[in-house]
Design an enzyme around this catalytic site. Structure first.
Site, PDB file in Angstrom:
ATOM      1  N   GLU A  97       2.017  -5.966  -6.393  1.00 27.50           N
ATOM      2  CA  GLU A  97       2.758  -5.512  -7.566  1.00 27.50           C
ATOM      3  C   GLU A  97       2.868  -3.999  -7.515  1.00 27.50           C
ATOM      4  O   GLU A  97       1.994  -3.325  -6.971  1.00 27.50           O
ATOM      5  CB  GLU A  97       2.065  -5.965  -8.854  1.00 27.50           C
ATOM      6  CG  GLU A  97       0.695  -5.379  -8.993  1.00 27.50           C
ATOM      7  CD  GLU A  97      -0.244  -6.246  -9.811  1.00 27.50           C
ATOM      8  OE1 GLU A  97      -1.229  -5.680 -10.296  1.00 27.50           O
ATOM      9  OE2 GLU A  97      -0.026  -7.445  -9.943  1.00 27.50           O
ATOM     10  N   ASP A  98       3.935  -3.476  -8.060  1.00 31.73           N
ATOM     11  CA  ASP A  98       4.113  -2.030  -8.129  1.00 31.73           C
ATOM     12  C   ASP A  98       3.156  -1.447  -9.152  1.00 31.73           C
ATOM     13  O   ASP A  98       2.665  -2.139 -10.052  1.00 31.73           O
ATOM     14  CB  ASP A  98       5.560  -1.696  -8.516  1.00 31.73           C
ATOM     15  CG  ASP A  98       6.553  -2.069  -7.423  1.00 31.73           C
ATOM     16  OD1 ASP A  98       6.125  -2.136  -6.254  1.00 31.73           O
ATOM     17  OD2 ASP A  98       7.724  -2.303  -7.739  1.00 31.73           O
TER      18      ASP A  98
END
Length: 138
Positions: free
Chosen positions: A111-112
């Site tokens: 995930e960012d």
């Protein structure tokens, strides 16, 4: 296990005593525990917490830097992005309890940094190396 390690060390010491009169020898005995894996899920509620530690090396990435980001030899410093990572937060708690040398987070997906992880959470496996305390189901 600790018992097996102690038995091995005892056998090596006995062997060394048996051959001490016959040959000149020296011994170094070391042992490591097999890694243990803990499975779980985490929720990431903040948008400035990366999944793993994120360091930007401005010299290698061509990121512009100002005079405050240089060390005494005028070399660029590394810059940390975000607060403590999910991996660091989980590993710190586990290392404190199990007295292990290292923990590695293996997340299911990525995930960012600016994305929250809500709902049931993201599954992960934590690899625990050289735990000194016994691991129980609790």
């Amino acid at each position: 296990s600790t018992n097996e390690r102690m038995q091995l060390e005892t056998r090596l010491i006995e062997f060394q005593r048996d051959v001490a009169d016959k040959i000149q020898s020296s011994w170094i005995v070391s042992s490591e525990f097999c890694p243990v894996y803990m499975f779980g899920r985490y929720n990431k509620l903040a948008r400035d917490v990366p999944q793993s530690m994120w360091i930007i090396d401005s010299a290698n990435n061509g990121v512009a830097h100002d005079a405050t980001s240089l060390d005494v030899d005028n070399m660029p410093l590394q810059q940390r992005k975000g607060r403590n990572s999910v991996e660091e937060i989980v590993a710190h708690a586990v290392q404190k309890v199990l007295q292990c040398t290292e923990c590695r987070l293996h997340a299911c997906g990525r995930e960012d940094i600016d994305v929250r992880c809500l709902g049931n959470g993201r599954p992960f496996a934590l690899e625990i190396l050289n735990a000194q305390m016994p691991i129980t189901a609790e």
